[in-house]
Scaffold this active site. Structure first.
Site, PDB file in Angstrom:
ATOM      1  N   PRO A 173     -26.538  53.946 -70.220  1.00 50.19           N
ATOM      2  CA  PRO A 173     -25.831  54.986 -69.465  1.00 50.19           C
ATOM      3  C   PRO A 173     -25.653  54.627 -67.996  1.00 50.19           C
ATOM      4  O   PRO A 173     -24.807  55.204 -67.315  1.00 50.19           O
ATOM      5  CB  PRO A 173     -26.735  56.210 -69.628  1.00 50.19           C
ATOM      6  CG  PRO A 173     -28.103  55.634 -69.817  1.00 50.19           C
ATOM      7  CD  PRO A 173     -27.879  54.394 -70.639  1.00 50.19           C
ATOM      8  N   LEU A 174     -26.441  53.658 -67.516  1.00 51.30           N
ATOM      9  CA  LEU A 174     -26.300  53.180 -66.139  1.00 51.30           C
ATOM     10  C   LEU A 174     -25.640  51.806 -66.091  1.00 51.30           C
ATOM     11  O   LEU A 174     -25.704  51.119 -65.076  1.00 51.30           O
ATOM     12  CB  LEU A 174     -27.673  53.113 -65.461  1.00 51.30           C
ATOM     13  CG  LEU A 174     -28.370  54.459 -65.261  1.00 51.30           C
ATOM     14  CD1 LEU A 174     -29.758  54.263 -64.647  1.00 51.30           C
ATOM     15  CD2 LEU A 174     -27.534  55.380 -64.386  1.00 51.30           C
ATOM     16  N   ALA A 175     -24.986  51.426 -67.195  1.00 58.38           N
ATOM     17  CA  ALA A 175     -24.293  50.132 -67.269  1.00 58.38           C
ATOM     18  C   ALA A 175     -25.229  49.004 -66.852  1.00 58.38           C
ATOM     19  O   ALA A 175     -24.891  48.163 -66.028  1.00 58.38           O
ATOM     20  CB  ALA A 175     -23.026  50.136 -66.417  1.00 58.38           C
TER      21      ALA A 175
ATOM     22  N   ASN B 294     -34.871  58.351 -62.555  1.00 59.24           N
ATOM     23  CA  ASN B 294     -33.956  58.624 -63.655  1.00 59.24           C
ATOM     24  C   ASN B 294     -34.276  59.944 -64.355  1.00 59.24           C
ATOM     25  O   ASN B 294     -33.378  60.701 -64.716  1.00 59.24           O
ATOM     26  CB  ASN B 294     -33.999  57.485 -64.665  1.00 59.24           C
ATOM     27  CG  ASN B 294     -33.429  56.190 -64.122  1.00 59.24           C
ATOM     28  OD1 ASN B 294     -32.691  56.187 -63.139  1.00 59.24           O
ATOM     29  ND2 ASN B 294     -33.775  55.082 -64.739  1.00 59.24           N
TER      30      ASN B 294
ATOM     31  N   LYS C  76     -27.066  49.451 -56.736  1.00 56.30           N
ATOM     32  CA  LYS C  76     -27.857  48.443 -56.013  1.00 56.30           C
ATOM     33  C   LYS C  76     -27.151  47.091 -55.919  1.00 56.30           C
ATOM     34  O   LYS C  76     -27.534  46.239 -55.114  1.00 56.30           O
ATOM     35  CB  LYS C  76     -29.216  48.266 -56.677  1.00 56.30           C
ATOM     36  CG  LYS C  76     -29.184  47.745 -58.100  1.00 56.30           C
ATOM     37  CD  LYS C  76     -30.588  47.734 -58.692  1.00 56.30           C
ATOM     38  CE  LYS C  76     -30.577  47.395 -60.168  1.00 56.30           C
ATOM     39  NZ  LYS C  76     -31.936  47.483 -60.751  1.00 56.30           N
TER      40      LYS C  76
ATOM     41  N   TRP D 250     -26.971  54.380 -75.166  1.00 54.94           N
ATOM     42  CA  TRP D 250     -27.612  53.259 -74.504  1.00 54.94           C
ATOM     43  C   TRP D 250     -26.742  52.786 -73.339  1.00 54.94           C
ATOM     44  O   TRP D 250     -25.541  53.010 -73.311  1.00 54.94           O
ATOM     45  CB  TRP D 250     -27.911  52.112 -75.466  1.00 54.94           C
ATOM     46  CG  TRP D 250     -26.758  51.411 -76.121  1.00 54.94           C
ATOM     47  CD1 TRP D 250     -26.118  51.782 -77.268  1.00 54.94           C
ATOM     48  CD2 TRP D 250     -26.142  50.177 -75.710  1.00 54.94           C
ATOM     49  NE1 TRP D 250     -25.131  50.878 -77.589  1.00 54.94           N
ATOM     50  CE2 TRP D 250     -25.131  49.880 -76.655  1.00 54.94           C
ATOM     51  CE3 TRP D 250     -26.352  49.304 -74.636  1.00 54.94           C
ATOM     52  CZ2 TRP D 250     -24.328  48.741 -76.561  1.00 54.94           C
ATOM     53  CZ3 TRP D 250     -25.554  48.175 -74.529  1.00 54.94           C
ATOM     54  CH2 TRP D 250     -24.560  47.901 -75.474  1.00 54.94           C
TER      55      TRP D 250
ATOM     56  N   TRP E  47     -35.270  47.525 -74.604  1.00 63.53           N
ATOM     57  CA  TRP E  47     -34.452  46.322 -74.739  1.00 63.53           C
ATOM     58  C   TRP E  47     -34.632  45.418 -73.514  1.00 63.53           C
ATOM     59  O   TRP E  47     -34.433  45.840 -72.385  1.00 63.53           O
ATOM     60  CB  TRP E  47     -32.996  46.728 -74.896  1.00 63.53           C
ATOM     61  CG  TRP E  47     -32.022  45.605 -75.044  1.00 63.53           C
ATOM     62  CD1 TRP E  47     -32.194  44.447 -75.725  1.00 63.53           C
ATOM     63  CD2 TRP E  47     -30.698  45.555 -74.509  1.00 63.53           C
ATOM     64  NE1 TRP E  47     -31.065  43.668 -75.662  1.00 63.53           N
ATOM     65  CE2 TRP E  47     -30.135  44.326 -74.919  1.00 63.53           C
ATOM     66  CE3 TRP E  47     -29.943  46.428 -73.735  1.00 63.53           C
ATOM     67  CZ2 TRP E  47     -28.845  43.950 -74.571  1.00 63.53           C
ATOM     68  CZ3 TRP E  47     -28.655  46.055 -73.391  1.00 63.53           C
ATOM     69  CH2 TRP E  47     -28.102  44.827 -73.805  1.00 63.53           C
TER      70      TRP E  47
ATOM     71  N   ASP F 244     -37.431  54.575 -77.727  1.00 65.88           N
ATOM     72  CA  ASP F 244     -36.516  53.843 -78.602  1.00 65.88           C
ATOM     73  C   ASP F 244     -36.777  52.348 -78.514  1.00 65.88           C
ATOM     74  O   ASP F 244     -36.901  51.784 -77.420  1.00 65.88           O
ATOM     75  CB  ASP F 244     -35.068  54.137 -78.205  1.00 65.88           C
ATOM     76  CG  ASP F 244     -34.081  53.392 -79.088  1.00 65.88           C
ATOM     77  OD1 ASP F 244     -33.818  53.866 -80.206  1.00 65.88           O
ATOM     78  OD2 ASP F 244     -33.586  52.333 -78.664  1.00 65.88           O
TER      79      ASP F 244
ATOM     80  N   TYR G  64     -35.918  43.286 -80.777  1.00 66.08           N
ATOM     81  CA  TYR G  64     -36.244  43.135 -79.363  1.00 66.08           C
ATOM     82  C   TYR G  64     -37.462  42.223 -79.220  1.00 66.08           C
ATOM     83  O   TYR G  64     -38.588  42.597 -79.533  1.00 66.08           O
ATOM     84  CB  TYR G  64     -36.535  44.491 -78.716  1.00 66.08           C
ATOM     85  CG  TYR G  64     -35.369  45.450 -78.677  1.00 66.08           C
ATOM     86  CD1 TYR G  64     -34.064  45.019 -78.904  1.00 66.08           C
ATOM     87  CD2 TYR G  64     -35.566  46.796 -78.402  1.00 66.08           C
ATOM     88  CE1 TYR G  64     -33.001  45.902 -78.867  1.00 66.08           C
ATOM     89  CE2 TYR G  64     -34.500  47.691 -78.361  1.00 66.08           C
ATOM     90  CZ  TYR G  64     -33.220  47.235 -78.597  1.00 66.08           C
ATOM     91  OH  TYR G  64     -32.157  48.118 -78.565  1.00 66.08           O
TER      92      TYR G  64
END
Length: 330
Positions: A202-204, A289, A211, A200, A21, A49, A54
Site C-alpha cells: 500500500p506504500l509502493a 503506519n 523518503k 500488499w 516479505w 501475513d 519468503y
C-alpha cells in the site's frame, strides 16, 4: 487500532497488518525483527501475513519461533503457497497443497492456519483439484479460511462457480495510490461475493513515504539501498514517480499527517479493504503506519492525490516480474 470483518468469515482483522516479505528471516537482523513483532502487538495489530516462499521458509520459521510464547488466539495468522520451494516443489496441485500446508504448520509451530491463500493462480493445475484439496484442509481443521492473491476476475468467477468448494473470504492484490488496477473489476466482484481485500504494497514498497527524492541517492538504511530488499523497488524509483510523490507530500501536510499515513488512509477509504499489509524494518516505522487506522481525511485531498498519480505515465509504475510467479493478474 480499528478492526474490520474479513469477508464472510468471523475474523476481525486490524486495519493495519504486519507483513514479512523480504524482511523476516532474510532482510533484517533477528533482534530488530523480534522488536517489530513485539511492537505490532503493542499497537493492536492482530493480523500477521507471511508465505512459505519468503526466504524459502525462513519467514515462517522466524514467526513460529517468535510467536511461540503468545496465546494462539491473540493473533490471526495467514500464509500462502504456490511459489517454488525447490526445483520440483511449486504450484497448487493436490500433492503440493498437502505437502506445503504440513510444512508451513511445522515451521509456524501451530496446529492450524487462520487464512491459507493461493499466492498466485496455477494455470497448470485444474482449479477443482486445488479447491478440493484446500476444502479438505478446512474440513480437517488445519485451515480456518481460504483466500487468494493476484487472481484475475475470471479466476475468481471460476472458483466461485465450483460446487462444494469451501468459501473464499479474502483477496490479496497490490493496491496503492500508484497502483489502482483492482478497482476496475476485482474489488466490485469480491464485494458482491463476501470477499475482502488484504492489500500488499500500500506504500509502493516505501515510495509513498516520501523518503525517496528526485535526484537524491536513496538513504543508506532504506529498502531501496538494501541488497535484497531493493531488487523489487527499482521500477517505482523514476523521476516522474518521485516528483509526483513529493507533490502529494503537500496534501499530507495539509491534512496534518505524514505522507505514509495519508497513503494508508487512502487505501483504507475503500470499504472492501479489510487490512493494509505493511512491512517494517524498525518498530518506529510500524508505529507511524499503525496511526493511519481510523484517520479521517478530507476526500478532496484524496481526489487531488489521485489526479497527481493519474498524471504519471503508466509504464513508469509498472510492476517488475517475480521469478517463479504468474504475474499476469497484476
Amino acid at each position: 487500532m480499528r478492526y474490520r470483518q474479513l469477508g464472510s468469515s468471523d475474523l476481525n482483522v486490524s486495519e493495519i497488518s504486519l507483513g514479512s516479505w523480504m524482511t523476516f528471516g532474510v532482510g533484517i537482523e533477528r533482534d530488530r525483527a523480534v522488536a517489530v513483532v513485539d511492537r505490532a502487538f503493542d499497537l493492536g495489530i492482530n493480523f500477521i501475513d507471511t508465505a512459505n516462499v519468503y526466504g524459502r521458509g525462513a519467514a515462517e520459521t522466524f514467526l513460529g519461533e517468535t510467536l511461540a510464547g503468545r496465546p494462539r488466539d491473540s493473533y490471526i495468522l495467514a500464509t500462502k503457497l504456490f511459489g517454488p520451494m525447490s526445483d520440483t516443489d511449486r504450484g497448487l496441485s493436490r500433492a503440493q497443497v498437502e505437502k506445503q500446508l504440513d510444512a508451513s504448520l511445522r515451521r509456524l509451530g501451530t496446529d492450524y492456519i487462520d487464512l491459507y491463500q493461493c499466492h498466485r493462480y496455477d494455470p497448470d493445475v485444474p482449479l477443482d483439484e486445488t479447491m478440493e484439496a484446500l476444502t479438505a484442509a478446512v474440513q480437517a481443521g488445519k485451515v480456518r479460511y481460504l483466500g487468494f492473491s493476484e487472481w484475475s476476475p475470471q479466476n475468481i468467477r471460476d472458483a466461485l462457480a465450483l460446487p462444494g468448494a469451501d468459501k473464499l473470504v479474502s483477496s490479496q492484490p497490490q493496491y496503492s495510490l500508484l497502483w489502482r488496477r483492482p478497482e476496475k473489476e476485482v474489488i466490485p466482484l469480491c464485494a458482491a461475493n463476501g470477499i475482502s481485500q488484504i492489500v500488499w504494497s500500500p506504500l509502493a514498497q516505501g515510495v509513498l513515504t516520501g523518503k525517496y527524492r528526485p535526484g537524491v541517492p536513496a538513504p543508506a538504511d532504506s529498502r531501496a539501498a538494501h541488497d535484497t530488499m531493493g531488487k523489487m523497488i527499482g521500477p517505482k524509483m523514476t523521476e516522474a514517480t518521485l516528483e509526483a510523490v513529493q507533490a502529494m507530500r503537500a496534501l499530507a501536510d495539509e491534512a496534518g499527517v505524514s505522507l505514509a499515513q495519508f497513503a494508508l488512509a487512502w487505501v483504507l477509504r475503500e470499504p472492501n479493504v479489510a487490512s493494509a499489509i505493511v512491512g517494517a524494518s524498525r518498530p518506529e516505522q510500524l508505529a507511524e503506519n499503525a496511526a493511519a487506522s481510523g484517520l479521517e481525511i478530507d476526500p478532496q485531498l484524496f481526489a487531488r492525490a489521485e489526479a497527481i498519480a493519474a498524471a504519471i505515465p503508466r509504464e513508469k509504475v509498472a510492476v517488475p516480474s517475480v521469478p517463479g510467479f504468474n504475474t499476469a493478474a497484476r
